[in-house]
Design a protein around this motif. Structure first.
Motif, PDB file in Angstrom:
ATOM      1  N   GLU A  93      -8.738   0.534  -4.186  1.00  0.00           N
ATOM      2  CA  GLU A  93      -9.362  -0.651  -3.613  1.00  0.00           C
ATOM      3  C   GLU A  93      -9.976  -1.500  -4.725  1.00  0.00           C
ATOM      4  O   GLU A  93     -10.384  -0.999  -5.765  1.00  0.00           O
ATOM      5  CB  GLU A  93     -10.430  -0.254  -2.596  1.00  0.00           C
ATOM      6  CG  GLU A  93      -9.873   0.462  -1.372  1.00  0.00           C
ATOM      7  CD  GLU A  93      -8.902  -0.404  -0.571  1.00  0.00           C
ATOM      8  OE1 GLU A  93      -8.983  -1.646  -0.660  1.00  0.00           O
ATOM      9  OE2 GLU A  93      -8.040   0.168   0.123  1.00  0.00           O
ATOM     10  N   TYR A 145       0.835  -1.210   0.000  1.00  0.00           N
ATOM     11  CA  TYR A 145       0.000   0.000   0.000  1.00  0.00           C
ATOM     12  C   TYR A 145       0.866   1.255   0.000  1.00  0.00           C
ATOM     13  O   TYR A 145       0.596   2.220  -0.730  1.00  0.00           O
ATOM     14  CB  TYR A 145      -0.916   0.011   1.223  1.00  0.00           C
ATOM     15  CG  TYR A 145      -2.292  -0.554   0.991  1.00  0.00           C
ATOM     16  CD1 TYR A 145      -3.321   0.233   0.492  1.00  0.00           C
ATOM     17  CD2 TYR A 145      -2.572  -1.880   1.280  1.00  0.00           C
ATOM     18  CE1 TYR A 145      -4.592  -0.294   0.279  1.00  0.00           C
ATOM     19  CE2 TYR A 145      -3.827  -2.417   1.074  1.00  0.00           C
ATOM     20  CZ  TYR A 145      -4.841  -1.626   0.574  1.00  0.00           C
ATOM     21  OH  TYR A 145      -6.093  -2.145   0.357  1.00  0.00           O
ATOM     22  N   LEU A 202      -3.941  -5.003  -3.879  1.00  0.00           N
ATOM     23  CA  LEU A 202      -3.713  -4.453  -2.546  1.00  0.00           C
ATOM     24  C   LEU A 202      -4.805  -4.901  -1.584  1.00  0.00           C
ATOM     25  O   LEU A 202      -4.532  -5.344  -0.460  1.00  0.00           O
ATOM     26  CB  LEU A 202      -3.655  -2.925  -2.607  1.00  0.00           C
ATOM     27  CG  LEU A 202      -2.570  -2.321  -3.498  1.00  0.00           C
ATOM     28  CD1 LEU A 202      -2.733  -0.808  -3.572  1.00  0.00           C
ATOM     29  CD2 LEU A 202      -1.185  -2.694  -2.986  1.00  0.00           C
ATOM     30  N   THR A 203      -6.051  -4.779  -2.014  1.00  0.00           N
ATOM     31  CA  THR A 203      -7.178  -5.205  -1.193  1.00  0.00           C
ATOM     32  C   THR A 203      -7.128  -6.704  -0.930  1.00  0.00           C
ATOM     33  O   THR A 203      -7.364  -7.172   0.192  1.00  0.00           O
ATOM     34  CB  THR A 203      -8.506  -4.846  -1.877  1.00  0.00           C
ATOM     35  OG1 THR A 203      -8.497  -3.467  -2.234  1.00  0.00           O
ATOM     36  CG2 THR A 203      -9.683  -5.130  -0.973  1.00  0.00           C
ATOM     37  N   PRO A 263      -3.318   4.375  -3.952  1.00  0.00           N
ATOM     38  CA  PRO A 263      -3.787   2.988  -3.942  1.00  0.00           C
ATOM     39  C   PRO A 263      -5.273   2.903  -4.228  1.00  0.00           C
ATOM     40  O   PRO A 263      -6.071   3.700  -3.740  1.00  0.00           O
ATOM     41  CB  PRO A 263      -3.463   2.513  -2.520  1.00  0.00           C
ATOM     42  CG  PRO A 263      -3.308   3.759  -1.710  1.00  0.00           C
ATOM     43  CD  PRO A 263      -2.794   4.806  -2.641  1.00  0.00           C
ATOM     44  N   ARG A 320      -4.483  -7.553   1.692  1.00  0.00           N
ATOM     45  CA  ARG A 320      -4.902  -7.145   3.028  1.00  0.00           C
ATOM     46  C   ARG A 320      -5.952  -8.103   3.598  1.00  0.00           C
ATOM     47  O   ARG A 320      -5.879  -8.506   4.768  1.00  0.00           O
ATOM     48  CB  ARG A 320      -5.462  -5.728   2.990  1.00  0.00           C
ATOM     49  CG  ARG A 320      -5.789  -5.157   4.371  1.00  0.00           C
ATOM     50  CD  ARG A 320      -6.507  -3.834   4.280  1.00  0.00           C
ATOM     51  NE  ARG A 320      -7.845  -3.997   3.738  1.00  0.00           N
ATOM     52  CZ  ARG A 320      -8.359  -3.233   2.765  1.00  0.00           C
ATOM     53  NH1 ARG A 320      -7.652  -2.281   2.214  1.00  0.00           N
ATOM     54  NH2 ARG A 320      -9.596  -3.459   2.336  1.00  0.00           N
TER      55      ARG A 320
END
Length: 595
Positions: A157, A149, A161-162, A155, A165
């Motif tokens: 969503e 991130y 990245l999402t 960044p 996480r």
């Protein structure tokens, strides 16, 4: 090391190993499992790629990043596969792997994956002596997501990245709600450790699949194209491959996702031509110092690394200006330039060949999940080739031989960055570059030094010589073996050409516009086009140095050739085979070769 079962995984590669001992091979098998599963769906990931640019290379970039890690593990292991992690040192391994991923990364997806690897490595090295278990994996993946991130200026969503996480959150939540202490102690058997890690990662894979499916709800670009995020999907495939290696069995089942049916999503990056990646090696480097100047040259800017090594990614029309920003900062290397206009066109072409929209019974959700059955990834050769070409007919001839082409224009004079982009498009890590003009050789050698791939510059000085060299290539041979084959092919070749004179001859032999015939780069005849061509053909058909007459003469007609090929055929005696083709080249009326 013991095998969980013999043979290869469904996707290919060396993943069918139970990771059941403490040597470095155990770690390598997990990485190899991840890479093999990604390779098995590489084209599927490529065809999902629409964000930030629909250039169709996410699977390629993620695979190359993992391959760099695998090669670094092989280097660390050396000749002794029984060296343990403790003998080498966990810190050396994770730092070396993180740096290899950074240097091997290409494109947005590759750079972000390298940061995930780096973040996980940082967490692992911060806990010396602690046995890797679900608790440590959850912490490592959480740190990986944070690192990824922070590497992106804006960044989004719904992307990788999402997914990273939410996969980390699943592991941490599972550990927190476990009725028993999930921590592993020093007396834990290796096989029990494998089972525990695999269980944690399989749970993360399920969370990742759910996150991937939700991506279109979070990101309009995905929703508009009817597709899931390619990078996020690729990450779930990677983790599934690790699970398969840990268990020595098939990976957890993953959904297939249909490619985007909107093939021209409108993102700002589509205005730039080159996806540019390079590393900078120096001292006291600061990523923040270069971000502003790079953003003036393009977008999708990523600068990651540390004080001694930076990896740079951006989309720009001026790669040379981007690398010039670092002239006083350190040494630029691992340069890779991809022509996104070509990538987008190729991706659209692939999708155009697919079957019409799947029926509702074959899809599920906004992105459309493919029906059961593994997709077949296109074969990737050990060694590929690219040639500098002018003329549609010549381009088609090289394509028939499996050689990709770079448009050199009428003068066959592409830039270094045109050559780098052409090298990038070859689906192999070893590339033969056929220059096809003496003017290209210096730029080609410069591109070869800069490229992240292994490149052999074959200094062919004409397109007809390049064709003969291309015929000799074999994609399953090494770069060195293909180089030898090219030398042998060219040693049996004589070349010639006929072109209109660009200016009056200083010796008074011909005037501008007259035909000039060359045999092996020496002026041989001039004057009328027919008679000049006839004289050149006669010279090519002669016995040279006692070797006998040639068996074959090839003639490539240019776009403005003043004599039809049918008439040309009558100019050579019947004992020699003729090959007559329309080359379409601009500068020469005829290109000829004798073998």
């Amino acid at each position: 090391m013991r095998r969980g079962r013999e043979g290869r995984s469904p996707g290919g590669g060396d993943t069918a190993f139970a990771v059941s001992d403490t040597n470095l091979v155990r770690f390598r098998a997990a990485v190899a499992g991840a890479l093999a599963q990604l390779e098995s769906r590489r084209d599927e990931v490529n065809d999902l790629n629409v964000f930030p640019v629909a250039d169709g290379d996410t699977g390629d970039n993620m695979a190359l990043t993992l391959r760099a890690v695998l090669e670094e593990l092989d280097r660390l292991q050396g000749s002794d596969e029984h060296r343990t992690i403790d003998e080498i040192g966990r810190e050396e391994i994770v730092q070396s792997v993180a740096r290899a991923a950074l240097l091997g990364a290409r494109g947005n997806s590759g750079v972000i994956l390298s940061q995930l690897i780096r973040g996980a490595a940082e967490e692992l090295v911060s806990r010396p002596g602690q046995l890797i278990d679900a608790t440590l994996i959850g912490a490592a993946l959480a740190n990986a997501a944070d690192r990824a991130y922070s590497s992106v200026r804006e960044p989004a969503e719904g992307t990788i990245l999402t997914v990273a996480r939410e996969m980390a959150h699943r592991i941490v939540t599972d550990v927190a709600h476990s009725p028993e202490n999930p921590r592993l102690g020093p007396t834990t058997e290796p096989r029990a450790q494998d089972v525990a890690i695999a269980a944690a990662l399989e749970s993360a894979v399920h969370a990742g699949q759910d996150s991937v499916k939700r991506g279109p709800e979070l990101l309009a670009a995905l929703r508009d194209a009817g597709v899931v995020d390619a990078g996020g999907y690729g990450l779930t495939i990677i983790f599934a491959g690790v699970v398969a290696a840990l268990r020595g069995e098939d990976p957890p089942q993953l959904d297939h996702h249909a490619p985007a049916r909107i093939t021209h999503p409108h993102h700002s990056s589509s205005t730039y031509r080159f996806c540019t990646n390079f590393a900078v090696i120096g001292s006291d480097l600061s990523a923040a110092r270069f971000i502003g100047p790079l953003e003036k040259l393009g977008d999708s800017v990523l600068v990651v690394g540390d004080s001694s090594t930076l990896k740079v990614h951006l989309h720009t029309d001026e790669p040379e200006h981007a690398t010039a920003l670092f002239a006083d900062a350190g040494e630029v290397s691992h340069l890779d330039v991809a022509d996104m206009h070509v990538q987008i066109a190729e991706r659209d072409g692939r999708l155009d060949t697919l079957a019409p929209e799947a029926s509702p019974a074959e899809t599920d959700g906004a992105a459309g999940i493919r029906a059961e059955g593994e997709p077949t990834a296109s074969a990737r050769a050990r060694c590929g080739a690219v040639a500098v070409v002018n003329g549609e007919g010549l381009r088609e001839m090289f394509a028939e031989l499996g050689v990709q082409t770079i448009d050199g224009g009428p003068t066959l004079n592409p830039s270094t960055y045109d050559l780098l982009a052409g090298i990038h498009e070859v689906p192999a890590e070893e590339v033969v570059l056929l220059t096809n003009s003496a003017n290209v050789i210096m730029a080609a050698e410069h591109a070869a030094r800069l490229s992240d791939k292994e490149v052999l510059v074959a200094p062919t000085t004409s397109q007809q010589a390049g064709l003969a060299a291309a015929v000799s290539l074999a994609l399953d041979r090494s770069l060195e073996e293909n180089g030898q084959a090219i030398q042998e092919a060219l040693s049996r070749l004589r070349t010639a050409a006929v072109a209109p004179a660009a200016r009056d001859d200083a010796q008074g032999r011909f005037s501008r516009g007259d035909a000039v015939g060359f045999v092996e780069d020496e002026v041989h005849a001039w004057g009328d086009a027919r008679e000049t061509l006839r004289a050149v053909l006669t010279a090519l058909a002669e016995d040279v140095n006692g070797g006998g007459e040639p068996e074959l003469i090839s003639i490539l007609s240019g776009e403005a050739a003043p004599v039809e090929l049918g008439e040309v055929e009558t100019m050579v005696n019947g004992g020699i085979e003729l090959e007559l083709r329309q080359g379409g080249q601009a500068a020469y009326w005829w290109l000829l070769s004798a073998e």
